[in-house]
Design an enzyme around this catalytic site. Structure first.
Site, PDB file in Angstrom:
ATOM      1  CB  ALA A 153      -0.919   0.010   1.220  1.00 23.78           C
ATOM      2  CB  CYS A 154       0.176   4.667  -1.203  1.00 25.24           C
ATOM      3  SG  CYS A 154      -0.021   4.216  -2.939  1.00 25.24           S
ATOM      4  N   GLY A 155       1.790   5.131   1.306  1.00 18.51           N
ATOM      5  CA  GLY A 155       1.885   5.696   2.640  1.00 18.51           C
ATOM      6  C   GLY A 155       1.455   7.151   2.622  1.00 18.51           C
TER       7      GLY A 155
END
Length: 283
Positions: A43-45
């Site tokens: 996932a992105c942060g």
């Protein structure tokens, strides 16, 4: 919990006891209850920091830098190990910083904060003047005037080969309405200008992309890693860059190709899901 930790007052080390269903320490738990390991995805942060009293300071941007670098593991990079999937920051417009920059370099006097909009554009050096002229014409048609264009300072010495091969020429615009009006009208006009420019100016062989256009916030972004963001944009490490909020984002390109344009897709509000980030575009 996946494991429990037993402290020992006499020793600095700790003992970890792993549950019986984990054959080895590096293995995750099997499917159980509502948990299913097949749902595990990259996932992105996203991180956000703000001064609750609304006071601008350089400390907010420094804290945002530390926050972004701490999320470097949430992003990804290409096989050259130096081209990030994308990283960026949304911050409140550092009015005093921009006012000083334009005054010193172009002898341009910025209106007060909130009376103008600014944003960074991705252009190409061959056609940038033509694109800027078309944008100026669109602004005039909507009752606005372009106050100045500024070349955004960048340092590409630390970014990867893949990123360099597609690096845009970055220009920052400052635009205002010719006649004073309500805040809602300001926001509406700038939104329409960005949308019209996005649809009417791009052409085959000519790069044109607007990172943001707002009278409140500014977006710096690129096909970078979270730590490269701060060396690539000298503005962000200038001690006179002051803000009261910052939203940082690092990208893991799960199901799309990385690009400068797709980095930090957040112009105002955001929500993040496994492998992707979605943006609610507001003026």
């Amino acid at each position: 919990m996946l494991f429990s930790k037993l402290g020992n007052n006499r020793r600095s080390s700790s003992i970890y006891i792993f549950p019986r269903y984990m054959a080895e320490p590096w293995q995750g738990p099997p499917k159980q209850g509502l948990y299913d390991p097949t749902f595990e995805k990259e996932a992105c942060g996203v991180g956000f920091i703000a001064a609750i009293d609304g006071r601008r300071s350089n400390k907010i941007i420094r804290d945002a830098q530390r926050l972004a670098i701490s999320m470097n593991h949430r992003g990804a990079c290409a096989c050259d190990n130096d081209t990030g999937d994308g990283a960026g920051i949304l911050a409140a417009i550092p009015h005093d910083f921009y006012a000083a920059q334009l005054k010193d370099a172009q002898n341009v006097q910025l209106p007060s904060f909130g009376k103008y909009a600014t944003g960074i554009f991705y252009l190409d050096k061959l056609h940038h003047k033509e694109s800027e002229d078309k944008f100026t014409t669109l602004a005039e048609e909507l009752g606005m005037s372009v106050l100045a264009w500024r070349t955004v300072p960048t340092d590409s010495s630390t970014i990867g080969t893949v990123a360099k091969n597609s690096e845009p020429f970055m220009r920052q615009v400052f635009v205002t309405l010719k006649n004073d009006t309500s805040e809602e009208e300001y926001d509406s006009k700038y939104f329409v200008l960005r949308k019209r420019a996005t649809h009417l100016i791009p052409a085959p062989g000519k790069r044109f992309y607007i990172c943001s256009l707002s009278r409140r916030v500014i977006v710096y972004k690129g096909q970078l890693t979270s730590d490269q963001l701060w060396t690539y944009f000298p503005d962000l490490v200038n001690p006179h860059f002051e803000t009261y909020l910052a939203l940082v984002h690092t990208r893991f390109s799960t199901n799309t190709f990385p690009s400068w344009e797709r980095a930090h897709p957040l112009r105002s509000l955001c929500g993040t899901e496994p492998g992707a980030a979605s943006a609610l575009e507001l003026p």
